[in-house]
Design a protein around this motif. Structure first.
Motif, PDB file in Angstrom:
ATOM      1  N   ARG A  52       0.832  -1.213   0.000  1.00  0.00           N
ATOM      2  CA  ARG A  52       0.000   0.000   0.000  1.00  0.00           C
ATOM      3  C   ARG A  52       0.862   1.257   0.000  1.00  0.00           C
ATOM      4  NH1 ARG A  52      -5.420  -1.077   1.642  1.00  0.00           N
ATOM      5  NH2 ARG A  52      -5.733  -3.226   0.949  1.00  0.00           N
ATOM      6  N   ILE A  53       1.932   1.246   0.784  1.00  0.00           N
ATOM      7  CA  ILE A  53       2.836   2.390   0.791  1.00  0.00           C
ATOM      8  C   ILE A  53       3.406   2.604  -0.613  1.00  0.00           C
ATOM      9  CG2 ILE A  53       5.063   3.242   1.634  1.00  0.00           C
ATOM     10  CD1 ILE A  53       4.344   1.820   4.330  1.00  0.00           C
ATOM     11  N   SER A  54       3.822   1.524  -1.259  1.00  0.00           N
ATOM     12  CA  SER A  54       4.361   1.608  -2.613  1.00  0.00           C
ATOM     13  C   SER A  54       3.333   2.182  -3.584  1.00  0.00           C
ATOM     14  CB  SER A  54       4.813   0.227  -3.091  1.00  0.00           C
ATOM     15  OG  SER A  54       5.250   0.282  -4.423  1.00  0.00           O
ATOM     16  N   THR A  55       2.122   1.678  -3.533  1.00  0.00           N
ATOM     17  CA  THR A  55       1.058   2.142  -4.436  1.00  0.00           C
ATOM     18  C   THR A  55       0.754   3.617  -4.233  1.00  0.00           C
ATOM     19  OG1 THR A  55       0.062  -0.049  -4.544  1.00  0.00           O
ATOM     20  CG2 THR A  55      -1.359   1.813  -5.097  1.00  0.00           C
ATOM     21  N   HIS A  56       0.543   4.020  -2.985  1.00  0.00           N
ATOM     22  CA  HIS A  56       0.195   5.415  -2.715  1.00  0.00           C
ATOM     23  C   HIS A  56       1.356   6.355  -3.051  1.00  0.00           C
ATOM     24  CE1 HIS A  56      -3.556   4.096  -1.170  1.00  0.00           C
ATOM     25  NE2 HIS A  56      -3.103   3.668  -0.005  1.00  0.00           N
ATOM     26  N   ALA A  57       2.591   5.927  -2.800  1.00  0.00           N
ATOM     27  CA  ALA A  57       3.747   6.770  -3.115  1.00  0.00           C
ATOM     28  C   ALA A  57       3.891   6.954  -4.624  1.00  0.00           C
ATOM     29  CB  ALA A  57       5.012   6.164  -2.520  1.00  0.00           C
ATOM     30  N   THR A  58       3.833   5.862  -5.375  1.00  0.00           N
ATOM     31  CA  THR A  58       4.010   5.977  -6.828  1.00  0.00           C
ATOM     32  C   THR A  58       2.831   6.696  -7.484  1.00  0.00           C
ATOM     33  OG1 THR A  58       3.170   3.721  -7.149  1.00  0.00           O
ATOM     34  CG2 THR A  58       5.565   4.003  -7.019  1.00  0.00           C
ATOM     35  N   ASP A  59       1.656   6.606  -6.890  1.00  0.00           N
ATOM     36  CA  ASP A  59       0.507   7.364  -7.402  1.00  0.00           C
ATOM     37  C   ASP A  59       0.690   8.872  -7.212  1.00  0.00           C
ATOM     38  OD1 ASP A  59      -0.771   5.058  -8.176  1.00  0.00           O
ATOM     39  OD2 ASP A  59      -2.223   5.049  -6.524  1.00  0.00           O
ATOM     40  N   ASN A  60       1.607   9.254  -6.327  1.00  0.00           N
ATOM     41  CA  ASN A  60       1.802  10.668  -6.008  1.00  0.00           C
ATOM     42  C   ASN A  60       3.187  11.179  -6.388  1.00  0.00           C
ATOM     43  OD1 ASN A  60      -0.664  11.765  -4.490  1.00  0.00           O
ATOM     44  ND2 ASN A  60      -0.376   9.702  -3.703  1.00  0.00           N
ATOM     45  N   GLY A  61       3.778  10.606  -7.429  1.00  0.00           N
ATOM     46  CA  GLY A  61       5.003  11.151  -7.988  1.00  0.00           C
ATOM     47  C   GLY A  61       6.310  10.540  -7.520  1.00  0.00           C
ATOM     48  N   TRP A  62       6.278   9.657  -6.525  1.00  0.00           N
ATOM     49  CA  TRP A  62       7.504   8.971  -6.110  1.00  0.00           C
ATOM     50  C   TRP A  62       7.831   7.906  -7.147  1.00  0.00           C
ATOM     51  CZ3 TRP A  62      10.322   9.639  -1.448  1.00  0.00           C
ATOM     52  CH2 TRP A  62       9.806  10.601  -0.581  1.00  0.00           C
ATOM     53  N   SER A  65      10.961  -5.132  -4.746  1.00  0.00           N
ATOM     54  CA  SER A  65      10.921  -6.584  -4.883  1.00  0.00           C
ATOM     55  C   SER A  65      11.446  -7.253  -3.625  1.00  0.00           C
ATOM     56  CB  SER A  65      11.766  -7.029  -6.085  1.00  0.00           C
ATOM     57  OG  SER A  65      13.116  -6.691  -5.883  1.00  0.00           O
ATOM     58  N   GLY A  66      11.017  -8.466  -3.384  1.00  0.00           N
ATOM     59  CA  GLY A  66      11.533  -9.252  -2.274  1.00  0.00           C
ATOM     60  C   GLY A  66      11.362  -8.599  -0.915  1.00  0.00           C
ATOM     61  N   GLY A  67      10.276  -7.854  -0.737  1.00  0.00           N
ATOM     62  CA  GLY A  67      10.049  -7.205   0.538  1.00  0.00           C
ATOM     63  C   GLY A  67      10.878  -5.952   0.741  1.00  0.00           C
ATOM     64  N   GLU A  68      11.523  -5.468  -0.311  1.00  0.00           N
ATOM     65  CA  GLU A  68      12.311  -4.238  -0.244  1.00  0.00           C
ATOM     66  C   GLU A  68      11.690  -3.183  -1.147  1.00  0.00           C
ATOM     67  OE1 GLU A  68      16.364  -4.929  -1.300  1.00  0.00           O
ATOM     68  OE2 GLU A  68      16.727  -6.238   0.408  1.00  0.00           O
ATOM     69  N   LEU A  69      11.661  -1.957  -0.659  1.00  0.00           N
ATOM     70  CA  LEU A  69      11.140  -0.845  -1.435  1.00  0.00           C
ATOM     71  C   LEU A  69      12.062   0.354  -1.226  1.00  0.00           C
ATOM     72  CD1 LEU A  69       8.865   0.538  -3.093  1.00  0.00           C
ATOM     73  CD2 LEU A  69       7.724   1.004  -0.913  1.00  0.00           C
ATOM     74  N   ILE A  70      12.612   0.861  -2.309  1.00  0.00           N
ATOM     75  CA  ILE A  70      13.399   2.090  -2.261  1.00  0.00           C
ATOM     76  C   ILE A  70      12.717   3.083  -3.180  1.00  0.00           C
ATOM     77  CG2 ILE A  70      15.607   3.200  -2.748  1.00  0.00           C
ATOM     78  CD1 ILE A  70      16.985   0.568  -2.041  1.00  0.00           C
ATOM     79  N   LEU A  71      12.387   4.241  -2.613  1.00  0.00           N
ATOM     80  CA  LEU A  71      11.650   5.272  -3.337  1.00  0.00           C
ATOM     81  C   LEU A  71      12.485   6.529  -3.503  1.00  0.00           C
ATOM     82  CD1 LEU A  71       8.304   4.971  -1.359  1.00  0.00           C
ATOM     83  CD2 LEU A  71       8.685   4.214  -3.708  1.00  0.00           C
ATOM     84  N   LYS A  72      12.206   7.244  -4.585  1.00  0.00           N
ATOM     85  CA  LYS A  72      12.850   8.532  -4.842  1.00  0.00           C
ATOM     86  C   LYS A  72      11.776   9.538  -5.232  1.00  0.00           C
ATOM     87  CE  LYS A  72      15.746  11.029  -8.073  1.00  0.00           C
ATOM     88  NZ  LYS A  72      16.325  11.009  -9.406  1.00  0.00           N
ATOM     89  N   SER A  73      11.913  10.736  -4.702  1.00  0.00           N
ATOM     90  CA  SER A  73      11.044  11.838  -5.088  1.00  0.00           C
ATOM     91  C   SER A  73      11.905  13.067  -5.294  1.00  0.00           C
ATOM     92  CB  SER A  73      10.011  12.109  -3.992  1.00  0.00           C
ATOM     93  OG  SER A  73       9.225  13.239  -4.313  1.00  0.00           O
ATOM     94  N   THR A  74      11.421  13.981  -6.083  1.00  0.00           N
ATOM     95  CA  THR A  74      12.096  15.267  -6.235  1.00  0.00           C
ATOM     96  C   THR A  74      11.207  16.323  -5.603  1.00  0.00           C
ATOM     97  OG1 THR A  74      13.185  14.539  -8.247  1.00  0.00           O
ATOM     98  CG2 THR A  74      13.104  16.909  -7.851  1.00  0.00           C
TER      99      THR A  74
END
Length: 152
Positions: free
Chosen positions: A17-27, A33-42
């Protein structure tokens, strides 16, 4: 600033859910994958923000949740906890459940914050830039990574 609420099935679904909501908002998901999530935003004004989540479980003790990390960059060839300027040890974590939990998330270009209700407790996190009460040269990259617990 988008705000989300709902119920997740478990700590693994919380990461999704964190991944979905973050990528829906520009991240941008640099690793998901494999239980790991690394996000980037400007974030304004052109500051790249790098944060990471990783699931953990210790079934015999009933411990489940997410480890939390912050970085100053990203290198696809290194491990989650070895990214540039990662917190070296005792990094923050978010204790969660392996069952359903209500959640509340707020996402914008500067930060992601959230709360999960785990039985009778509330577990919270803040990951991203904050607005320091200081001159910009005192805190050139004001990144804050905070959770309800640490890994020690």
């Amino acid at each position: 600033m988008p705000f989300y609420t709902g119920t997740v099935n478990d700590y693994i679904d919380a990461l999704a859910r964190i991944s979905t909501h973050a990528t829906d908002n520009g991240w941008t998901a640099l690793r998901d994958s494999g239980g790991e999530l690394i996000l980037k935003s400007t974030a304004p004004p052109n500051t790249d923000v790098y944060i990471g989540f990783k699931t953990y479980s210790v079934p015999n003790s009933g411990a489940f949740g997410l480890h939390l990390q912050g970085y100053i960059g990203y290198n696809a060839s290194v491990a989650w906890h070895q990214q540039p300027r990662a917190i070296p040890n005792a990094y923050p974590s978010l204790p969660l459940l392996s069952s359903a939990m209500p959640y509340w998330l707020s996402v914008d270009a500067r930060r992601i914050t959230g709360v999960f209700r785990c039985g009778s407790t509330y577990q919270s996190f803040y990951m991203g830039l904050y607005l320091p009460y200081a001159y910009p040269n005192q805190y050139p990259y004001p990144l804050f990574i905070g959770g309800s617990a640490d890994t020690d």
